[in-house]
Write a protein that holds these residues in place. Structure first.
Motif, mmCIF file in Angstrom:
data_model
loop_
_atom_site.group_PDB
_atom_site.id
_atom_site.type_symbol
_atom_site.label_atom_id
_atom_site.label_comp_id
_atom_site.label_asym_id
_atom_site.label_seq_id
_atom_site.Cartn_x
_atom_site.Cartn_y
_atom_site.Cartn_z
ATOM 1 N N MET A 78 27.000 39.622 15.972
ATOM 2 C CA MET A 78 27.709 39.130 17.303
ATOM 3 C C MET A 78 26.805 38.151 18.095
ATOM 4 N N PRO A 79 27.415 37.248 18.614
ATOM 5 C CA PRO A 79 26.570 36.244 19.510
ATOM 6 C C PRO A 79 26.185 36.948 20.563
ATOM 7 N N ALA A 80 25.017 36.212 21.096
ATOM 8 C CA ALA A 80 24.397 36.784 22.324
ATOM 9 C C ALA A 80 25.468 36.771 23.623
ATOM 10 N N VAL A 81 24.998 37.690 24.529
ATOM 11 C CA VAL A 81 25.699 37.590 25.766
ATOM 12 C C VAL A 81 25.245 36.549 26.737
ATOM 13 N N VAL A 82 25.870 35.803 27.437
ATOM 14 C CA VAL A 82 25.123 34.616 28.351
ATOM 15 C C VAL A 82 25.718 35.221 29.612
ATOM 16 N N ILE A 83 24.753 35.241 30.743
ATOM 17 C CA ILE A 83 25.110 35.521 31.915
ATOM 18 C C ILE A 83 24.419 34.677 32.832
ATOM 19 N N ASP A 84 25.301 34.028 33.722
ATOM 20 C CA ASP A 84 24.611 33.137 34.964
ATOM 21 C C ASP A 84 25.176 33.868 36.225
ATOM 22 N N LEU A 85 24.299 34.427 36.787
ATOM 23 C CA LEU A 85 24.547 34.923 38.320
ATOM 24 C C LEU A 85 24.346 33.960 39.400
ATOM 25 N N GLY A 86 25.174 33.169 39.910
ATOM 26 C CA GLY A 86 25.174 32.424 40.975
ATOM 27 C C GLY A 86 25.219 33.017 42.493
ATOM 28 N N SER A 87 24.985 32.521 43.296
ATOM 29 C CA SER A 87 24.892 32.999 44.777
ATOM 30 C C SER A 87 26.428 33.420 45.229
ATOM 31 N N TYR A 88 27.276 32.743 44.753
ATOM 32 C CA TYR A 88 28.702 32.978 45.039
ATOM 33 C C TYR A 88 29.627 33.481 44.175
ATOM 34 N N ARG A 89 29.381 32.863 42.695
ATOM 35 C CA ARG A 89 30.129 33.128 41.522
ATOM 36 C C ARG A 89 29.209 33.493 40.610
ATOM 37 N N CYS A 90 29.843 34.376 39.573
ATOM 38 C CA CYS A 90 29.128 34.986 38.513
ATOM 39 C C CYS A 90 29.864 34.640 37.303
ATOM 40 N N ARG A 91 29.042 34.302 36.140
ATOM 41 C CA ARG A 91 29.872 33.870 34.877
ATOM 42 C C ARG A 91 29.249 34.435 33.743
ATOM 43 N N ALA A 92 30.019 34.906 32.852
ATOM 44 C CA ALA A 92 29.480 35.506 31.492
ATOM 45 C C ALA A 92 30.362 35.150 30.430
ATOM 46 N N GLY A 93 29.840 35.040 29.209
ATOM 47 C CA GLY A 93 30.542 34.762 27.912
ATOM 48 C C GLY A 93 29.550 35.011 26.710
ATOM 49 N N PHE A 94 29.872 34.275 25.715
ATOM 50 C CA PHE A 94 29.027 34.328 24.538
ATOM 51 C C PHE A 94 28.310 33.020 24.108
ATOM 52 N N ALA A 95 27.080 33.040 23.725
ATOM 53 C CA ALA A 95 26.479 32.086 23.204
ATOM 54 C C ALA A 95 27.229 31.101 22.209
ATOM 55 N N GLY A 96 27.299 29.934 22.356
ATOM 56 C CA GLY A 96 27.888 28.672 21.743
ATOM 57 C C GLY A 96 29.312 28.435 22.307
ATOM 58 N N GLN A 97 29.909 29.169 23.265
ATOM 59 C CA GLN A 97 31.298 28.861 23.824
ATOM 60 C C GLN A 97 31.058 27.815 24.804
#
Length: 306
Positions: free
Chosen positions: A1-20
């Motif tokens: 499975m592709p890696a999980v990708v997480i970006d924790l911003g100060s106001y919004r947080c985003r998560a998904g998968f590598a290559g998306q």
């Protein structure tokens, strides 16, 4: 499975998968059970863990199932970085982890560049030369998404965060010439039951250039001068090259008219020999550019997580 990708911003947080190209989860920090990650947040790390666990829940995957690629703030301390790493490895039990500051990841997408992150809690500028930070080039611009949201809330008597974001994205623009626009006047508009006065819309659009218009306590010579101040902290041999690639992203970069006006203003403060080389680029999908860069990086370098 592709890696999980997480970006924790100060106001919004985003998560998904590598290559998306688009994060599967894009939520306000508050919606995930935390407070905006800025300043001295009580029980910060407890909230951090709550938010990350909620992101995994919304992704519908177990942390132990695949590697994780995670961004950090530029100013994350060594101690906080150690806590984050221990949390992912020991508590979530991810099989492999890549943890990096977002500016470093974004640099992989830009080359020599001035990176301008117009974030919600903080607007930051830094220079990248040959793929690495130019030491000491970091500059914090006083206007940010939170300041603009507070102005909208007060000026237009709006409390709903979603409506504030709609006003920012749909009704506020940066004009080519502020003085001329004020002389001509901008008509008032009605928007979802709220009266938006023309002058206050103009003031909001001018916020990155004259922040005083939205908060009298904000003192700054403007985003364009802060960009040039960052460039001046870089080696002389790189300064012209940096001005050729000013990359703007973050939620504030969605403001209509910003690219053309910012390029014009930067040209007005750089040396004459550099003026014609100035190029400002607002990236596609600026609100989650950091997440997208990490997604591309994770897809291209699956071995980076260890």
């Amino acid at each position: 499975m592709p890696a999980v990708v997480i970006d924790l911003g100060s106001y919004r947080c985003r998560a998904g998968f590598a290559g998306q190209e688009v994060p599967k989860v894009d939520k306000l920090t508050l919606e995930l059970g935390g407070q905006p990650f800025q300043g001295r947040v009580p029980n910060f790390f407890d909230q951090y863990k709550v938010v990350v666990k909620k992101l995994y829940e919304l992704l519908g995957v177990s942390p132990s199932a695949q590697p994780a690629y995670v961004t950090m703030s530029l100013r994350t301390s060594d101690q906080a970085q150690k806590q984050i790493e221990e949390f992912f490895r020991n508590e979530l039990k991810v099989p492999a982890l890549y943890l990096e500051k977002s500016f470093v990841i974004n640099a992989t997408c830009t080359g020599n560049a001035v990176l301008v992150d117009l974030g919600y809690q903080k607007s930051e500028i830094t220079c990248i030369a040959e793929g690495t930070f130019v030491d000491g080039s970091g500059v914090v611009h006083v206007c940010n998404g939170n300041e603009l949201a507070n102005y909208i809330k007060k000026a237009f008597k709006v409390d709903d965060p979603a409506l504030i974001e709609e006003i920012k994205s749909e009704k506020i623009s940066v004009v080519p010439n502020f003085d001329e626009a004020c002389e001509k006047g901008l008509p008032d508009v009605e928007f979802k039951g709220h009266k938006l006065t023309g002058q206050e819309l103009l003031n909001a659009g001018e916020s990155y250039f004259i922040p005083f218009f939205i908060n009298e306590n904000l003192e700054s010579d403007g985003l364009h001068n802060d960009i040039f101040n960052s460039v001046k902290k870089s080696p002389v041999d790189y300064r012209a090259k940096l001005c050729e690639n000013i990359v703007v992203y973050g939620g504030g970069a969605n403001m209509k008219g910003l690219q053309a006006r910012l390029e014009k203003e930067v040209k007005g403060v750089v040396p004459p020999a550099t003026k014609d080389k100035v190029k400002v680029k607002v990236v596609d999908k600026p609100a989650y550019y950091s997440w997208l860069c990490l997604s591309v990086y994770a897809d291209a370098r699956p071995q980076a997580a260890k």
